[in-house]
Design a protein around this motif. Structure first.
Motif, PDB file in Angstrom:
ATOM      1  N   ILE A  19     -12.562   6.633 -31.818  1.00  0.00           N
ATOM      2  CA  ILE A  19     -12.381   6.223 -30.420  1.00  0.00           C
ATOM      3  C   ILE A  19     -13.376   5.133 -30.052  1.00  0.00           C
ATOM      4  O   ILE A  19     -13.025   4.144 -29.407  1.00  0.00           O
ATOM      5  CB  ILE A  19     -12.505   7.437 -29.475  1.00  0.00           C
ATOM      6  CG1 ILE A  19     -11.330   8.393 -29.692  1.00  0.00           C
ATOM      7  CG2 ILE A  19     -12.558   6.992 -28.010  1.00  0.00           C
ATOM      8  CD1 ILE A  19     -11.449   9.704 -28.944  1.00  0.00           C
ATOM      9  N   MET A  22     -12.405   1.835 -31.353  1.00  0.00           N
ATOM     10  CA  MET A  22     -11.303   1.219 -30.607  1.00  0.00           C
ATOM     11  C   MET A  22     -11.805   0.554 -29.332  1.00  0.00           C
ATOM     12  O   MET A  22     -11.028  -0.039 -28.586  1.00  0.00           O
ATOM     13  CB  MET A  22     -10.252   2.285 -30.267  1.00  0.00           C
ATOM     14  CG  MET A  22      -9.535   2.843 -31.486  1.00  0.00           C
ATOM     15  SD  MET A  22      -8.561   4.323 -31.123  1.00  0.00           S
ATOM     16  CE  MET A  22      -7.354   3.690 -29.994  1.00  0.00           C
ATOM     17  N   ILE A 114      -5.508   7.684 -36.184  1.00  0.00           N
ATOM     18  CA  ILE A 114      -5.686   6.452 -35.408  1.00  0.00           C
ATOM     19  C   ILE A 114      -4.423   6.147 -34.619  1.00  0.00           C
ATOM     20  O   ILE A 114      -4.486   5.808 -33.430  1.00  0.00           O
ATOM     21  CB  ILE A 114      -6.073   5.266 -36.324  1.00  0.00           C
ATOM     22  CG1 ILE A 114      -7.494   5.448 -36.845  1.00  0.00           C
ATOM     23  CG2 ILE A 114      -5.936   3.934 -35.590  1.00  0.00           C
ATOM     24  CD1 ILE A 114      -7.885   4.464 -37.926  1.00  0.00           C
ATOM     25  N   ASP A 115      -3.261   6.296 -35.251  1.00  0.00           N
ATOM     26  CA  ASP A 115      -1.992   6.053 -34.545  1.00  0.00           C
ATOM     27  C   ASP A 115      -1.832   7.013 -33.371  1.00  0.00           C
ATOM     28  O   ASP A 115      -1.422   6.610 -32.283  1.00  0.00           O
ATOM     29  CB  ASP A 115      -0.805   6.204 -35.503  1.00  0.00           C
ATOM     30  CG  ASP A 115      -0.716   5.070 -36.510  1.00  0.00           C
ATOM     31  OD1 ASP A 115      -1.332   4.010 -36.266  1.00  0.00           O
ATOM     32  OD2 ASP A 115      -0.042   5.253 -37.534  1.00  0.00           O
ATOM     33  N   LEU A 117      -4.209   8.546 -31.680  1.00  0.00           N
ATOM     34  CA  LEU A 117      -5.182   8.183 -30.639  1.00  0.00           C
ATOM     35  C   LEU A 117      -4.744   6.927 -29.888  1.00  0.00           C
ATOM     36  O   LEU A 117      -4.869   6.859 -28.663  1.00  0.00           O
ATOM     37  CB  LEU A 117      -6.569   7.997 -31.244  1.00  0.00           C
ATOM     38  CG  LEU A 117      -7.249   9.267 -31.757  1.00  0.00           C
ATOM     39  CD1 LEU A 117      -8.492   8.911 -32.554  1.00  0.00           C
ATOM     40  CD2 LEU A 117      -7.582  10.206 -30.612  1.00  0.00           C
ATOM     41  N   LYS A 118      -4.212   5.940 -30.608  1.00  0.00           N
ATOM     42  CA  LYS A 118      -3.748   4.712 -29.960  1.00  0.00           C
ATOM     43  C   LYS A 118      -2.609   5.010 -28.998  1.00  0.00           C
ATOM     44  O   LYS A 118      -2.576   4.486 -27.888  1.00  0.00           O
ATOM     45  CB  LYS A 118      -3.305   3.685 -31.002  1.00  0.00           C
ATOM     46  CG  LYS A 118      -4.439   2.956 -31.667  1.00  0.00           C
ATOM     47  CD  LYS A 118      -3.927   1.933 -32.659  1.00  0.00           C
ATOM     48  CE  LYS A 118      -5.068   1.205 -33.338  1.00  0.00           C
ATOM     49  NZ  LYS A 118      -4.578   0.242 -34.352  1.00  0.00           N
ATOM     50  N   ARG A 119      -1.657   5.839 -29.422  1.00  0.00           N
ATOM     51  CA  ARG A 119      -0.532   6.183 -28.546  1.00  0.00           C
ATOM     52  C   ARG A 119      -1.021   6.874 -27.270  1.00  0.00           C
ATOM     53  O   ARG A 119      -0.462   6.684 -26.202  1.00  0.00           O
ATOM     54  CB  ARG A 119       0.469   7.085 -29.276  1.00  0.00           C
ATOM     55  CG  ARG A 119       1.360   6.349 -30.254  1.00  0.00           C
ATOM     56  CD  ARG A 119       2.520   7.214 -30.732  1.00  0.00           C
ATOM     57  NE  ARG A 119       2.129   8.499 -31.266  1.00  0.00           N
ATOM     58  CZ  ARG A 119       1.791   8.743 -32.534  1.00  0.00           C
ATOM     59  NH1 ARG A 119       1.796   7.745 -33.406  1.00  0.00           N
ATOM     60  NH2 ARG A 119       1.450   9.951 -32.931  1.00  0.00           N
ATOM     61  N   LEU A 122      -4.096   3.934 -25.433  1.00  0.00           N
ATOM     62  CA  LEU A 122      -3.726   2.574 -25.036  1.00  0.00           C
ATOM     63  C   LEU A 122      -2.521   2.600 -24.103  1.00  0.00           C
ATOM     64  O   LEU A 122      -1.582   3.374 -24.302  1.00  0.00           O
ATOM     65  CB  LEU A 122      -3.417   1.728 -26.266  1.00  0.00           C
ATOM     66  CG  LEU A 122      -4.600   1.519 -27.225  1.00  0.00           C
ATOM     67  CD1 LEU A 122      -4.162   0.760 -28.454  1.00  0.00           C
ATOM     68  CD2 LEU A 122      -5.740   0.803 -26.537  1.00  0.00           C
TER      69      LEU A 122
END
Length: 125
Positions: A19, A22, A114-115, A117-119, A122
């Motif tokens: 996190i 990012m 990571i995918d 967390l991004k979904r 973000l």
């Protein structure tokens, strides 16, 4: 059980590093929120909770197998954790927070994590 650490676990540190990488800044274990969530992104009204598969009864996970000895104790312990988690999540969501639960087994696959967390973190384009 007295030697079990409640914070700064390896899975929690993995999630924090991802996190932070990012570009997000966050607070840890905010005491005035139900359940003292692991990672709080106050500006975004989002919370990430990192649960251990064994301690929180991750359904379908190999690591959540319950011990064969002292069965009553462990069933009571883990079922209590599951109920408390549900209550804390519901209370947070009623207060306007978005909550993401990350299981410790998910930290073994960083690309997929990571995918996820991004979904969650973000905004939609």
């Amino acid at each position: 059980m007295s030697r079990i650490s409640g914070g700064d676990t390896k899975p929690e540190i993995v999630v924090r590093k991802l996190i932070h990488g990012m570009g997000f800044r966050f607070r840890l274990h905010v005491k005035n929120l139900p359940g003292k969530p692991d990672i709080v992104l106050a500006r975004h009204r989002k919370i990430v909770v990192v649960n251990g598969c064994f301690w929180h009864g991750h359904q379908g996970c190999v690591r959540s197998k319950r011990p064969a000895t002292n069965v009553d104790f462990w069933n009571t312990k883990i079922e209590g954790n599951i109920e408390r988690d549900k209550l804390n999540k519901a209370t947070l969501e009623e207060a306007g927070w978005q909550v993401l639960v990350v299981w410790s087994c998910e930290t073994k696959k960083p690309e997929q994590l990571i995918d996820k967390l991004k979904r969650f973190l973000l905004p939609e384009p």
